[in-house]
Design an enzyme around this catalytic site. Structure first.
Site, short mmCIF file in Angstrom:
data_model
loop_
_atom_site.label_atom_id
_atom_site.label_comp_id
_atom_site.label_asym_id
_atom_site.label_seq_id
_atom_site.Cartn_x
_atom_site.Cartn_y
_atom_site.Cartn_z
N HIS A 29 35.56 11.54 13.56
CA HIS A 29 36.46 12.20 14.50
C HIS A 29 35.70 12.99 15.58
O HIS A 29 34.64 13.55 15.34
CB HIS A 29 37.39 13.16 13.75
CG HIS A 29 36.66 14.21 12.96
ND1 HIS A 29 36.28 15.41 13.49
CD2 HIS A 29 36.23 14.23 11.67
CE1 HIS A 29 35.66 16.14 12.59
NE2 HIS A 29 35.61 15.43 11.46
N ASP A 30 36.25 12.98 16.77
CA ASP A 30 35.78 13.80 17.90
C ASP A 30 34.41 13.39 18.42
O ASP A 30 33.78 14.15 19.16
CB ASP A 30 35.79 15.28 17.53
CG ASP A 30 37.17 15.78 17.13
OD1 ASP A 30 38.01 15.95 18.02
OD2 ASP A 30 37.39 15.97 15.92
N GLY A 32 31.27 13.95 12.49
CA GLY A 32 32.19 14.45 13.50
C GLY A 32 31.52 15.21 14.63
O GLY A 32 30.49 15.85 14.44
#
Length: 264
Positions: free
Chosen positions: A119-120, A137
């Site tokens: 994520h991200d 992440g």
């Protein structure tokens, strides 16, 4: 749509260009936008993703699924993917935890089998991620980076343009542009000369980067002092990029490997 296999499951809200092919048993969920001439193989799951044109998703890839983050509260966050990427078998790309900033994959990237983008993350263009590499992440990867197999990258680490990561490298710190890093706690072992030549850098620019590497990472000076001295010479834009990258590193920059570290 004749290009969609009858066993595929497509959410009614998905926007799919008619030129895109979708293979058997693939699931396209809510909030998906898929551009022209993409090839999506069998057994894929795609959710909350905007995809450009000409991407080739081989099989069993999971794109835009929920992030592995305990703070995530099922918000409609996203993955943004560009054009002409190759996503191989069993790749996972998780959507962001931030509504305003999606997980991003650029253009012309190759993500090999079993690699993971958490994520991200923000990946640039022309990046190669080899088999079973894990990108945690919030990692940022600049253009034309090459990651060998089974690399592990810690959360919030940055990898500079045209850097190369050797097989099995573990990255707790940032890797500056144009450098090669290797080791369990990765250190710099030189410059990615082949990558720079293939990337179109001139001989003069490569020579200046070589001199900058020695000044910054092999001179024995404090990095801050070496950067100040080098910046005062008004270097080329590529060397200035190395300096700016190191100046803005929130986690710190990996150091060069020496004989003292040969057994690490």
């Amino acid at each position: 749509m004749s290009n969609i296999h009858p066993t595929a499951v497509i959410d009614p809200s998905a926007q799919i260009d008619p030129s895109t092919h979708i293979g058997p048993y693939t699931v396209i969920g809510k909030g998906v936008i898929i551009g022209k001439n993409n090839k999506i193989g069998p057994f894929c799951v795609i959710e909350n993703t905007t995809m450009g044109d000409g991407n080739d998703i081989i099989a069993s890839a999971f794109i835009g699924v929920k992030p592995q983050d305990l703070s995530y509260k099922d918000e409609p966050t996203r993955v943004q993917m560009g054009d002409f990427n190759q996503i191989r078998e069993c790749v996972t790309i998780h959507r962001s935890t931030n509504l305003e900033k999606p997980t991003t994959i650029g253009n012309y990237c190759l993500l090999m089998a079993n690699s993971h983008v958490a994520h991200d993350c923000r990946l640039g263009d022309h990046i190669i991620v080899a088999n079973s590499t894990g990108i945690a992440g919030h990692v940022q990867v600049e253009d034309r980076v090459v990651m060998s197999g089974m690399v592990g990258i810690h959360q919030f680490v940055r990898v500079g343009t045209m850097a190369m990561l050797s097989g099995g490298a573990m990255l707790p710190l940032d890797i500056p542009p144009y450098c090669i890093a290797q080791g369990q706690r990765a250190r710099l072992v030189g410059l990615n000369l082949v990558g720079m030549r293939r990337g179109g850098l001139s001989r003069e620019t490569i020579m200046e980067i070589k001199r900058a590497y020695k000044a910054l990472f092999r001179s024995g000076k404090r990095l801050q002092d070496a950067m100040a001295e080098l910046e005062a010479t008004h270097p080329c834009k590529e060397v200035q990029h190395i300096i700016d990258f190191c100046k803005t590193s929130p986690r710190g920059v990996a150091t060069a490997k020496t004989k003292l570290h040969d057994d690490d």
